[in-house]
Design a protein around this motif. Structure first.
Motif, PDB file in Angstrom:
ATOM      1  N   ALA A 120       7.527 -31.349  -2.369  1.00 21.14           N
ATOM      2  CA  ALA A 120       5.896 -31.047  -3.004  1.00 21.14           C
ATOM      3  C   ALA A 120       5.886 -30.088  -2.108  1.00 21.14           C
ATOM      4  CB  ALA A 120       4.643 -32.228  -1.633  1.00 21.14           C
ATOM      5  N   PHE A 121       5.241 -28.672  -2.186  1.00 21.17           N
ATOM      6  CA  PHE A 121       5.074 -27.201  -0.792  1.00 21.17           C
ATOM      7  C   PHE A 121       3.862 -27.653  -1.110  1.00 21.17           C
ATOM      8  CE2 PHE A 121       3.728 -22.971  -0.601  1.00 21.17           C
ATOM      9  CZ  PHE A 121       5.078 -22.580   0.500  1.00 21.17           C
ATOM     10  N   VAL A 122       3.815 -26.952   0.755  1.00 19.61           N
ATOM     11  CA  VAL A 122       2.757 -26.645   1.681  1.00 19.61           C
ATOM     12  C   VAL A 122       2.787 -25.303   1.995  1.00 19.61           C
ATOM     13  CG1 VAL A 122       1.665 -27.812   3.178  1.00 19.61           C
ATOM     14  CG2 VAL A 122       2.439 -29.169   2.088  1.00 19.61           C
ATOM     15  N   ASP A 123       1.519 -24.906   1.176  1.00 18.38           N
ATOM     16  CA  ASP A 123       1.013 -23.074   2.050  1.00 18.38           C
ATOM     17  C   ASP A 123       0.686 -23.087   3.879  1.00 18.38           C
ATOM     18  OD1 ASP A 123       1.372 -20.651   2.554  1.00 18.38           O
ATOM     19  OD2 ASP A 123      -1.022 -20.774   0.995  1.00 18.38           O
ATOM     20  N   ALA A 124       1.556 -23.100   4.698  1.00 11.33           N
ATOM     21  CA  ALA A 124       0.606 -23.539   5.692  1.00 11.33           C
ATOM     22  C   ALA A 124       0.653 -22.202   6.393  1.00 11.33           C
ATOM     23  CB  ALA A 124       1.735 -24.685   6.699  1.00 11.33           C
ATOM     24  N   PHE A 139      -2.385 -25.312  12.621  1.00  5.33           N
ATOM     25  CA  PHE A 139      -1.783 -25.185  11.371  1.00  5.33           C
ATOM     26  C   PHE A 139      -2.823 -25.680  10.049  1.00  5.33           C
ATOM     27  CE2 PHE A 139       3.129 -25.334  12.305  1.00  5.33           C
ATOM     28  CZ  PHE A 139       2.965 -24.944  14.007  1.00  5.33           C
ATOM     29  N   TYR A 140      -2.981 -24.651   9.846  1.00  9.10           N
ATOM     30  CA  TYR A 140      -3.640 -24.498   8.235  1.00  9.10           C
ATOM     31  C   TYR A 140      -2.870 -25.127   7.283  1.00  9.10           C
ATOM     32  CZ  TYR A 140      -8.864 -23.514  10.411  1.00  9.10           C
ATOM     33  OH  TYR A 140      -9.884 -23.404  10.922  1.00  9.10           O
ATOM     34  N   GLY A 141      -2.800 -26.280   6.031  1.00 13.04           N
ATOM     35  CA  GLY A 141      -2.487 -26.468   5.003  1.00 13.04           C
ATOM     36  C   GLY A 141      -3.637 -26.320   3.490  1.00 13.04           C
ATOM     37  N   SER A 142      -2.346 -25.522   2.712  1.00 14.52           N
ATOM     38  CA  SER A 142      -3.045 -25.844   1.680  1.00 14.52           C
ATOM     39  C   SER A 142      -1.781 -25.894   0.464  1.00 14.52           C
ATOM     40  CB  SER A 142      -3.869 -24.282   1.291  1.00 14.52           C
ATOM     41  OG  SER A 142      -2.895 -23.754   1.088  1.00 14.52           O
ATOM     42  N   VAL A 143      -2.935 -26.781  -0.239  1.00 11.32           N
ATOM     43  CA  VAL A 143      -1.806 -27.178  -1.263  1.00 11.32           C
ATOM     44  C   VAL A 143      -2.376 -26.789  -3.341  1.00 11.32           C
ATOM     45  CG1 VAL A 143      -0.112 -29.033  -0.423  1.00 11.32           C
ATOM     46  CG2 VAL A 143      -2.593 -29.823  -1.684  1.00 11.32           C
ATOM     47  N   HIS A 144      -1.698 -27.425  -3.863  1.00 12.12           N
ATOM     48  CA  HIS A 144      -2.305 -27.629  -5.207  1.00 12.12           C
ATOM     49  C   HIS A 144      -2.609 -28.861  -5.473  1.00 12.12           C
ATOM     50  CE1 HIS A 144      -1.497 -28.061  -9.572  1.00 12.12           C
ATOM     51  NE2 HIS A 144      -1.458 -26.718  -9.835  1.00 12.12           N
ATOM     52  N   PRO A 145      -3.905 -29.064  -6.179  1.00 13.06           N
ATOM     53  CA  PRO A 145      -4.424 -30.011  -6.209  1.00 13.06           C
ATOM     54  C   PRO A 145      -3.029 -31.323  -6.333  1.00 13.06           C
ATOM     55  CG  PRO A 145      -5.267 -28.561  -7.978  1.00 13.06           C
ATOM     56  CD  PRO A 145      -4.227 -28.257  -7.257  1.00 13.06           C
ATOM     57  N   LYS A 146      -2.216 -31.255  -7.332  1.00 14.25           N
ATOM     58  CA  LYS A 146      -1.493 -32.427  -7.587  1.00 14.25           C
ATOM     59  C   LYS A 146      -0.938 -32.691  -6.044  1.00 14.25           C
ATOM     60  CE  LYS A 146       2.823 -29.790  -8.749  1.00 14.25           C
ATOM     61  NZ  LYS A 146       3.076 -29.784  -7.862  1.00 14.25           N
ATOM     62  N   ASP A 147      -1.179 -31.776  -5.250  1.00 11.33           N
ATOM     63  CA  ASP A 147       0.092 -32.366  -3.987  1.00 11.33           C
ATOM     64  C   ASP A 147      -0.847 -32.542  -2.674  1.00 11.33           C
ATOM     65  OD1 ASP A 147       2.270 -32.307  -5.113  1.00 11.33           O
ATOM     66  OD2 ASP A 147       2.716 -29.854  -4.830  1.00 11.33           O
ATOM     67  N   ILE A 148      -2.129 -33.339  -3.478  1.00  7.35           N
ATOM     68  CA  ILE A 148      -2.910 -33.636  -1.957  1.00  7.35           C
ATOM     69  C   ILE A 148      -2.280 -34.601  -1.063  1.00  7.35           C
ATOM     70  CG2 ILE A 148      -4.356 -35.316  -3.643  1.00  7.35           C
ATOM     71  CD1 ILE A 148      -5.949 -32.300  -1.420  1.00  7.35           C
ATOM     72  N   GLU A 149      -1.497 -35.739  -1.744  1.00  2.89           N
ATOM     73  CA  GLU A 149      -1.502 -36.880  -1.366  1.00  2.89           C
ATOM     74  C   GLU A 149      -0.274 -36.016   0.129  1.00  2.89           C
ATOM     75  OE1 GLU A 149      -1.637 -39.749  -0.104  1.00  2.89           O
ATOM     76  OE2 GLU A 149      -3.546 -40.181  -1.331  1.00  2.89           O
ATOM     77  N   ALA A 150       0.644 -34.856  -0.531  1.00  2.63           N
ATOM     78  CA  ALA A 150       1.719 -34.084   0.787  1.00  2.63           C
ATOM     79  C   ALA A 150       0.042 -33.273   1.499  1.00  2.63           C
ATOM     80  CB  ALA A 150       2.504 -33.095  -0.226  1.00  2.63           C
ATOM     81  N   LEU A 151      -0.562 -32.263   0.983  1.00  2.00           N
ATOM     82  CA  LEU A 151      -1.093 -32.412   2.593  1.00  2.00           C
ATOM     83  C   LEU A 151      -1.776 -33.009   3.453  1.00  2.00           C
ATOM     84  CD1 LEU A 151      -2.642 -29.504   3.061  1.00  2.00           C
ATOM     85  CD2 LEU A 151      -5.296 -30.352   1.535  1.00  2.00           C
ATOM     86  N   ARG A 152      -2.097 -34.433   3.157  1.00  3.39           N
ATOM     87  CA  ARG A 152      -2.736 -35.357   4.009  1.00  3.39           C
ATOM     88  C   ARG A 152      -1.918 -35.860   5.215  1.00  3.39           C
ATOM     89  NH1 ARG A 152      -5.423 -38.597  -0.271  1.00  3.39           N
ATOM     90  NH2 ARG A 152      -8.044 -37.132  -0.986  1.00  3.39           N
ATOM     91  N   SER A 153      -0.206 -36.102   4.380  1.00  6.79           N
ATOM     92  CA  SER A 153       1.055 -36.088   4.959  1.00  6.79           C
ATOM     93  C   SER A 153       1.318 -35.472   6.356  1.00  6.79           C
ATOM     94  CB  SER A 153       2.171 -36.879   4.389  1.00  6.79           C
ATOM     95  OG  SER A 153       2.089 -37.768   3.510  1.00  6.79           O
ATOM     96  N   LYS A 165      -4.905 -29.019   9.917  1.00  9.82           N
ATOM     97  CA  LYS A 165      -6.691 -28.751   9.456  1.00  9.82           C
ATOM     98  C   LYS A 165      -5.680 -28.882   8.242  1.00  9.82           C
ATOM     99  CE  LYS A 165      -9.424 -27.906  13.408  1.00  9.82           C
ATOM    100  NZ  LYS A 165     -10.853 -26.870  13.249  1.00  9.82           N
ATOM    101  N   ALA A 166      -6.386 -29.856   7.507  1.00 13.20           N
ATOM    102  CA  ALA A 166      -6.489 -29.190   5.889  1.00 13.20           C
ATOM    103  C   ALA A 166      -7.715 -28.153   5.706  1.00 13.20           C
ATOM    104  CB  ALA A 166      -6.164 -30.553   5.143  1.00 13.20           C
ATOM    105  N   LEU A 167      -6.146 -27.362   4.667  1.00  8.89           N
ATOM    106  CA  LEU A 167      -7.606 -26.311   3.611  1.00  8.89           C
ATOM    107  C   LEU A 167      -7.608 -26.576   3.155  1.00  8.89           C
ATOM    108  CD1 LEU A 167      -7.802 -22.793   3.551  1.00  8.89           C
ATOM    109  CD2 LEU A 167      -8.705 -23.760   1.631  1.00  8.89           C
ATOM    110  N   ASP A 168      -9.527 -27.922   2.227  1.00  7.04           N
ATOM    111  CA  ASP A 168      -9.380 -28.248   1.483  1.00  7.04           C
ATOM    112  C   ASP A 168     -10.575 -28.382   0.345  1.00  7.04           C
ATOM    113  OD1 ASP A 168     -10.219 -29.805   2.457  1.00  7.04           O
ATOM    114  OD2 ASP A 168      -9.015 -31.320   1.943  1.00  7.04           O
ATOM    115  N   GLY A 169     -11.230 -28.812  -0.183  1.00  8.17           N
ATOM    116  CA  GLY A 169     -12.494 -28.692  -0.987  1.00  8.17           C
ATOM    117  C   GLY A 169     -12.129 -27.595  -1.962  1.00  8.17           C
TER     118      GLY A 169
END
Ligand SMILES: *[C@@H]1O[C@H](CO)[C@@H](O)[C@H](O)[C@H]1NC(C)=O
Ligand SMILES: *[C@@H]1O[C@H](CO)[C@@H](O)[C@H](O)[C@H]1NC(C)=O
Length: 299
Positions: A120-124, A139-153, A165-169
């Protein structure tokens, strides 16, 4: 469970991050092949374990890439090649976070390397200087929507000493952490450049104009004048680095407005030339800051 975190890093940022993680009890690996004796010693002191690329790809829960931007792509390539030739012997998820100051195009191409893998790839992005004392960058992280679990980790690394911090939404995807970093730097470093530009322009009209500018700011925009006294001196030793950064931001903004940042790149180039040259512009800026500090104190 204690995570195994590989920090593949150079410099103060990577070292500080590794130290925060080991201080919190995480197991931290790094890759030191070809690095200096001094770097090895620092790693050892920070409790970081030297590992091969194979160990790193086999054992890690996270790989954090914290490198000079030009090395970001080739590290990701080596990791994916390693995984292709020696697939992981575990089904634990591996999360690869690219934390480098690369542009949106580059981070998308790095993420593309992982597309056909189970990683799973995180753009941080990292905002702020290296961890030190009570200071911690975010550290902000953003992911492809399919990897949202990885962003939580990834955000869960806050339990191991990192400020995350998550950059989600709405619309969030790969590239957004890089876009955030450029937008933030465009405002903070852009403002400093804008102020330096006008200080130099006012002074070249006449020293009296610069004096009057201080008085007027002191009266009607004291918070701006204060900001200037703090940030202009800090900028001077970094001007040479900010030239390239402004050019990247110009590309990111695009269109006619991007030219604003090409102009700021020229300003920072001018500051750097003054530092290595006759020092005249630097003296003007420093005198302005000193006079502004006095004025703010009510002198
Ligand atoms: C992004 O960065 C790469 C590598 O530094 C560079 O070659 C490319 O021109 C940049 N692209 C944009 C749009 O800034
Ligand atoms: C600058 O502002 C400070 C604080 O508001 C004030 O005390 C001082 O008199 C001002 N100086 C001038 C020259 O206007």
């Amino acid at each position: 469970m204690t995570p195994i975190i590989s920090v593949i890093a150079a410099g103060a940022m990577g070292g500080g991050v590794a130290r925060r993680l080991t201080d919190s009890g995480a197991t931290v690996l790094t890759y030191l092949e070809g690095r200096s004796e001094q770097t090895r010693k620092r790693a050892q002191e920070a409790g970081v374990l030297d590992a091969s690329l194979e160990e790193i790809t086999q054992r890690s829960d996270f790989i954090l890439s914290i490198l000079p931007p030009r090395d970001a792509f080739s590290l990701a390539q080596r990791i994916t090649q390693q995984l292709a030739s020696h697939p992981r012997a575990t089904d634990r998820q591996l999360i690869y976070a690219d934390c480098n100051a690369v542009n949106v195009t580059t981070v998308k191409s790095i993420s593309g390397l992982f597309e056909e893998t189970s990683v799973a790839f995180v753009d941080a992005c990292i905002i702020g200087g290296p961890p030190k004392g009570s200071h911690d960058p975010v550290f902000y992280g953003s992911v492809h929507p399919k990897d949202i679990e990885a962003l939580r980790s990834f955000v869960g690394l806050s339990a191991w000493g990192l400020r995350t911090k998550a950059l989600d939404g709405e619309g969030a995807n790969i590239g957004d952490a890089s876009a955030l970093k450029m937008s933030y730097a465009g405002i903070s470093k852009g403002l400093t450049g804008l102020m330096a530009t006008m200080v130099l322009a006012a002074h070249s009209s006449s020293p009296a104009t610069a004096e009057a500018l201080i008085s007027e700011l002191n009266e009607s925009q004291p918070e701006l004048l204060h900001r200037l006294t703090v940030h202009l001196p800090r900028m001077l030793p970094k001007a040479y680095r900010w030239v390239g950064e402004m050019e990247e931001i110009a590309e990111f903004v695009g269109g006619g407005e991007g030219e604003i940042y090409r102009g700021l790149a020229k300003l920072y180039g001018r500051v750097e030339n003054s530092i290595i040259g006759d020092g005249n512009d630097i003296r003007v800026l420093e005198q302005f800051v000193n006079a502004a500090e006095e004025r703010l104190k009510g002198a």
